[in-house]
Structures are given as structure tokens and as C-alpha cells.
Scaffold this motif. Structure first.
Motif, PDB file in Angstrom:
ATOM      1  N   VAL A   1       0.844  -1.197   0.000  1.00 59.04           N
ATOM      2  CA  VAL A   1       0.000   0.000   0.000  1.00 59.04           C
ATOM      3  C   VAL A   1       0.883   1.252   0.000  1.00 59.04           C
ATOM      4  O   VAL A   1       2.041   1.203   0.408  1.00 59.04           O
ATOM      5  N   VAL A   2       0.282   2.340  -0.481  1.00 60.12           N
ATOM      6  CA  VAL A   2       0.972   3.630  -0.459  1.00 60.12           C
ATOM      7  C   VAL A   2       0.659   4.295   0.886  1.00 60.12           C
ATOM      8  O   VAL A   2      -0.452   4.189   1.385  1.00 60.12           O
ATOM      9  N   VAL A   3       1.648   4.954   1.445  1.00 63.07           N
ATOM     10  CA  VAL A   3       1.426   5.698   2.694  1.00 63.07           C
ATOM     11  C   VAL A   3       1.483   7.193   2.373  1.00 63.07           C
ATOM     12  O   VAL A   3       2.461   7.654   1.764  1.00 63.07           O
ATOM     13  N   ARG A   4       0.413   7.909   2.730  1.00 62.00           N
ATOM     14  CA  ARG A   4       0.353   9.347   2.431  1.00 62.00           C
ATOM     15  C   ARG A   4       0.334  10.175   3.711  1.00 62.00           C
ATOM     16  O   ARG A   4      -0.238   9.747   4.710  1.00 62.00           O
ATOM     17  N   GLY A   5       0.912  11.353   3.619  1.00 58.71           N
ATOM     18  CA  GLY A   5       0.882  12.290   4.753  1.00 58.71           C
ATOM     19  C   GLY A   5      -0.466  12.989   4.815  1.00 58.71           C
ATOM     20  O   GLY A   5      -1.316  12.785   3.926  1.00 58.71           O
ATOM     21  N   PRO A   6      -0.664  13.859   5.815  1.00 59.95           N
ATOM     22  CA  PRO A   6      -1.956  14.557   5.978  1.00 59.95           C
ATOM     23  C   PRO A   6      -2.347  15.352   4.731  1.00 59.95           C
ATOM     24  O   PRO A   6      -3.523  15.498   4.436  1.00 59.95           O
ATOM     25  N   ASP A   7      -1.343  15.848   3.965  1.00 66.82           N
ATOM     26  CA  ASP A   7      -1.645  16.640   2.771  1.00 66.82           C
ATOM     27  C   ASP A   7      -1.839  15.772   1.524  1.00 66.82           C
ATOM     28  O   ASP A   7      -1.958  16.277   0.413  1.00 66.82           O
ATOM     29  N   GLY A   8      -1.838  14.446   1.686  1.00 70.77           N
ATOM     30  CA  GLY A   8      -2.061  13.555   0.543  1.00 70.77           C
ATOM     31  C   GLY A   8      -0.787  13.203  -0.217  1.00 70.77           C
ATOM     32  O   GLY A   8      -0.797  12.397  -1.155  1.00 70.77           O
ATOM     33  N   HIS A   9       0.321  13.783   0.204  1.00 71.32           N
ATOM     34  CA  HIS A   9       1.593  13.555  -0.469  1.00 71.32           C
ATOM     35  C   HIS A   9       2.145  12.156  -0.116  1.00 71.32           C
ATOM     36  O   HIS A   9       2.083  11.749   1.026  1.00 71.32           O
ATOM     37  N   GLU A  10       2.663  11.425  -1.119  1.00 64.69           N
ATOM     38  CA  GLU A  10       3.175  10.071  -0.834  1.00 64.69           C
ATOM     39  C   GLU A  10       4.442  10.130   0.024  1.00 64.69           C
ATOM     40  O   GLU A  10       5.411  10.791  -0.315  1.00 64.69           O
ATOM     41  N   ILE A  11       4.414   9.409   1.149  1.00 60.16           N
ATOM     42  CA  ILE A  11       5.568   9.349   2.053  1.00 60.16           C
ATOM     43  C   ILE A  11       6.399   8.127   1.735  1.00 60.16           C
ATOM     44  O   ILE A  11       7.618   8.124   1.829  1.00 60.16           O
ATOM     45  N   GLY A  12       5.697   7.027   1.391  1.00 54.76           N
ATOM     46  CA  GLY A  12       6.405   5.778   1.107  1.00 54.76           C
ATOM     47  C   GLY A  12       5.435   4.674   0.787  1.00 54.76           C
ATOM     48  O   GLY A  12       4.250   4.922   0.554  1.00 54.76           O
TER      49      GLY A  12
ATOM     50  N   LEU B   1      10.509   4.404   2.665  1.00 46.88           N
ATOM     51  CA  LEU B   1      10.128   5.808   2.576  1.00 46.88           C
ATOM     52  C   LEU B   1      10.751   6.413   1.336  1.00 46.88           C
ATOM     53  O   LEU B   1      11.827   5.995   0.912  1.00 46.88           O
ATOM     54  N   GLY B   2      10.065   7.393   0.753  1.00 48.24           N
ATOM     55  CA  GLY B   2      10.607   8.055  -0.427  1.00 48.24           C
ATOM     56  C   GLY B   2      11.983   8.607  -0.142  1.00 48.24           C
ATOM     57  O   GLY B   2      12.222   9.158   0.922  1.00 48.24           O
ATOM     58  N   GLY B   3      12.901   8.400  -1.075  1.00 42.45           N
ATOM     59  CA  GLY B   3      14.235   8.961  -0.916  1.00 42.45           C
ATOM     60  C   GLY B   3      15.184   8.091  -0.100  1.00 42.45           C
ATOM     61  O   GLY B   3      16.327   8.436   0.072  1.00 42.45           O
ATOM     62  N   GLU B   4      14.689   6.939   0.376  1.00 45.72           N
ATOM     63  CA  GLU B   4      15.544   6.060   1.176  1.00 45.72           C
ATOM     64  C   GLU B   4      16.557   5.322   0.310  1.00 45.72           C
ATOM     65  O   GLU B   4      16.229   4.955  -0.812  1.00 45.72           O
TER      66      GLU B   4
END
Ligand code: GLU
Length: 374
Positions: free
Chosen positions: A318-329, A371-374
Motif C-alpha cells: 500500500v501507499v502511505v500518504r501524509g496529511p496533505d495527501g503527499h506520498e511518504i512511502g 520511505l521516499g528517498g531512502e
């Protein structure tokens, strides 16, 4: 030149043992002395707080020896029935030799679907994790008695690699009747063993092809396949000879062998695998506190989840999104969508009462999260 790793570098080790090492076909029994010496090596590593798992072949070979079946290829139903006889004796021997060191053995018989279907994979992993938590040594083999030809691994090299990646082992040891990968068949006088394979290149694969036809009984091709599975998911692999007593001690003391290295450090490679190989089936929106917790290396707990989207099952990506809907990882979720929705925002301690069973504490364990950027 790459530095050769040392056994001491590893915390969770899968040791694969080939049939020809374990079974003395002429005598119709196991090579007890050798097995005893291997068990002592396993016990020594176990004593140092490492997790040890064994993938043991030999069910069919031992069964056919006990049953005195004629040599030559067996029909599938014959090898399935022979495995039934051999496996019970094999498991008993492992239990005895490890028991002599006060180590409990646990038999795990798997079929292909147990590692290739995500949900069954997670179940098998949890069972094995539990055994390790109890400090038992899982002794794993293919369930040859029920595995039919289309749905079997067929060789324990790849099975061992799948198991090693499933439990996030950092090392897979293939004990074999050869002491590594040679650049040409050893019968050619100037053949050289390759000490370290940093990447399984077409040249390396060609060496395996050449050695296969000439000498390797266990098959170097399946060992290279195992190397690809293991290293791409973050598990180092070593091929070493099992034709000596105390074969693990021998590796530790610098016996000849071939090391296959992971391209990056293990965790990163496994995470790449999670990020790269699975289709996300849904998404979780998490709160700012949870974003911070994930960024500091923590797992995702139900409490930090504010919204669950999609129709995913346990073990799906699954995709994990932050409160603003941005993909975290992205990560592998430990609950079905319906259950995840019920426990979102709740404390892990409340989960058993809400769901009626105690699932995992984490919604996504940090080992299963990239996480993105890892
Ligand atoms: N699962 C088979 C057995 O126990 C062995 C397969 C292999 O040797 O690779 O007899």
C-alpha cells in the motif's frame, strides 16, 4: 577487490544442506558423524545469539535408501512416497543432533504457494519468526509428499533462497559437494575458484552453465538462481564445501568458498524490493505525528492512521500518504482493508478487543516499509 565477509558479520543465517552430504546411499542411512559435526557448528553460532535456520534436503534420498529402491530416476509418485519415509527419519535426526546441544528443532514443510502467494508467505513467515523468538531452529524442507511437479520448487537451493529472503536473513550458506563457483570446469587443470561475486553478471552465469554440464551434481545453475533471489533481496550468500567435518567452522576459518554479495546494505536492498516489485493495492493516510515517527525509523502503528483507502488484503503493498495527501512511502500492510479501517486511530492495545484476534502490533512494520528517498 571486495573484502570477503566473515560468518561473524551475520545475525540471521540460513544453512542449506544438500542430499548427497546428508545421505550415505550405499549404507542406506544418514552420515551421522558429519551431521553431528554440523549440529555442533550450528549450536556454536546459536549460542552467540544468532538466529539459525536449516533447509535440509535428503527426504527423497534417505527414503529411497531406507526402502532399498533401485537406483536411477524415480517416478513422481515414487519420490513422493519415498519422501514420506525419508522426511520422518530426517526430522528425527535433526531433532536429536540439535537436542544434544539443548536446542529445540521445529519442522517446517513448505510448498511453492507458501512463499509465492503473499498471504501464505506472511503466515509462514510469522510461524518461523515465532520459532526463532523461542530460540528454536526451524528445519525446513519442501513438502515433497504432496508437491506435484507443476507446483514444486524441485530444488532446495531456490527454496532456501526464498526462505532466507522471507525471514530477512542476512546470510544464506549453501553447503554443497563443490567448494564454490569455478571459472571453468575443475577438470580443466587451470580452473580457478571465484572468491567473491559482487554482481551476478552474464559472465558469472556462463561459468555456472559450463560447470553444470561437467561436474556439479547439485547443479550450479540453481545455486546461481538462488544467488540472484538472495542478493537482490538483501541476503548475502556463500557456497562452500560440505565435504569436510565442521563445515561452518571451516568457513569461519577461511576455507575456500565463493561469496555472493548484496548490491547494497541488506535493509536497503530489501526495501528496494518492496518498493519496486509490488503493485500498491490501496493507501493509508497518516497524521503528522506518524510521519515524524516513520522518518525517525519507527514502524507505523494503527494509532497514526487517519484514513484507509482501497480493497487490499493482508500482505499487500500500500501507499502511505501524509496529511496533505503527499506520498511518504510504501509498505506491506499487516491487516486486510476492512480490519485496518476498524483499528485506524486506535491504540495497539485495543486491537484484540476490536477485531477479536490479536494481530500484529504494527500496521506496517518498519522492515516492510520504504520511505521516499531512502
Ligand atoms: N526436497 C528434496 C528432498 O528433501 C531435495 C531437493 C534438493 O535436493 O534440492 O529430498
Amino acid at each position: 577487490m571486495h573484502k570477503t565477509p566473515s560468518l561473524k558479520d551475520f545475525r540471521r543465517i540460513v544453512v542449506k544442506v544438500g542430499s548427497s552430504l546428508l545421505v550415505d546411499s550405499a549404507a542406506g542411512k544418514l552420515n551421522d558423524d558429519w551431521l553431528t559435526s554440523l549440529a555442533a557448528d550450528i549450536a556454536a553460532l546459536h549460542q552467540e545469539k544468532r538466529d539459525l535456520l536449516v533447509v535440509s534436503s535428503g527426504a527423497i534420498a534417505l527414503g529411497r535408501a531406507v526402502l532399498k529402491l533401485p537406483s536411477g530416476p524415480l517416478k513422481l509418485e515414487d519420490s513422493q512416497a519415498a519422501a514420506a519415509v525419508g522426511q520422518i527419519a530426517l526430522a528425527r535426526s535433526w531433532s536429536e543432533v540439535l537436542g544434544a546441544h539443548a536446542i529445540t528443532a521445529g519442522q517446517v514443510l513448505v510448498t511453492l504457494g507458501d512463499t509465492e502467494e503473499r498471504r501464505r508467505y506472511l503466515n509462514a513467515r510469522e510461524t518461523i519468526d515465532k520459532l526463532l523468538e523461542w530460540r528454536a531452529v526451524p528445519v525446513i524442507n519442501e513438502n515433497d509428499t504432496v508437491a506435484t511437479s507443476e507446483i514444486r520448487y524441485g530444488d532446495n537451493d531456490r527454496l532456501a533462497a526464498r526462505v532466507a529472503t522471507m525471514v530477512s536473513a542476512d546470510l544464506l550458506v549453501l553447503l554443497s559437494d563443490v567448494d564454490g563457483l569455478y571459472d571453468k570446469p575443475p577438470s580443466a587443470g587451470d580452473a580457478k575458484r571465484v572468491d567473491v561475486v559482487a554482481r551476478i553478471s552474464p559472465e558469472i552465469e556462463a561459468m555456472a552453465g559450463a560447470s553444470e554440464s561437467q561436474f556439479a551434481r547439485g547443479g550450479m545453475l540453481t545455486k546461481i538462481e538462488a544467488g540472484k533471489i538472495a542478493t537482490s533481496a538483501g541476503t548475502h550468500m556463500v557456497i562452500a564445501s560440505g565435504r569436510v567435518p565442521h563445515p561452518l567452522q571451516a568457513i569461519a576459518q577461511g576455507a575456500p568458498c565463493t561469496w555472493f554479495l548484496t548490491p547494497a546494505n541488506p535493509v536497503t536492498a530489501r526495501k528496494k524490493w518492496i518498493a519496486g516489485s509490488l503493485e500498491p493495492r490501496g493507501a493509508l493516510v497518516i497524521d503528522a505525528g506518524a510521519v515524524k515517527a516513520l522518518r525517525s525509523g519507527k514502524s507505523l502503528l494503527p494509532a497514526g492512521v487517519v484514513k484507509v483507502e482501497g480493497a487490499f488484503g493482508r500482505g499487500d503493498a500500500v501507499v502511505v500518504r501524509g496529511p496533505d495527501g503527499h506520498e511518504i512511502g510504501r509498505g506491506l500492510i499487516a491487516y486486510d482493508a476492512e480490519d485496518a479501517d476498524k483499528i485506524k486511530g486506535r491504540s495497539s492495545a485495543d486491537v484484540p478487543a476490536i477485531l477479536g484476534f490479536s494481530g500484529r502490533t504494527e500496521m506496517i512494520h518498519r522492515d516492510d516499509l520504504v520511505l521516499g528517498g531512502e
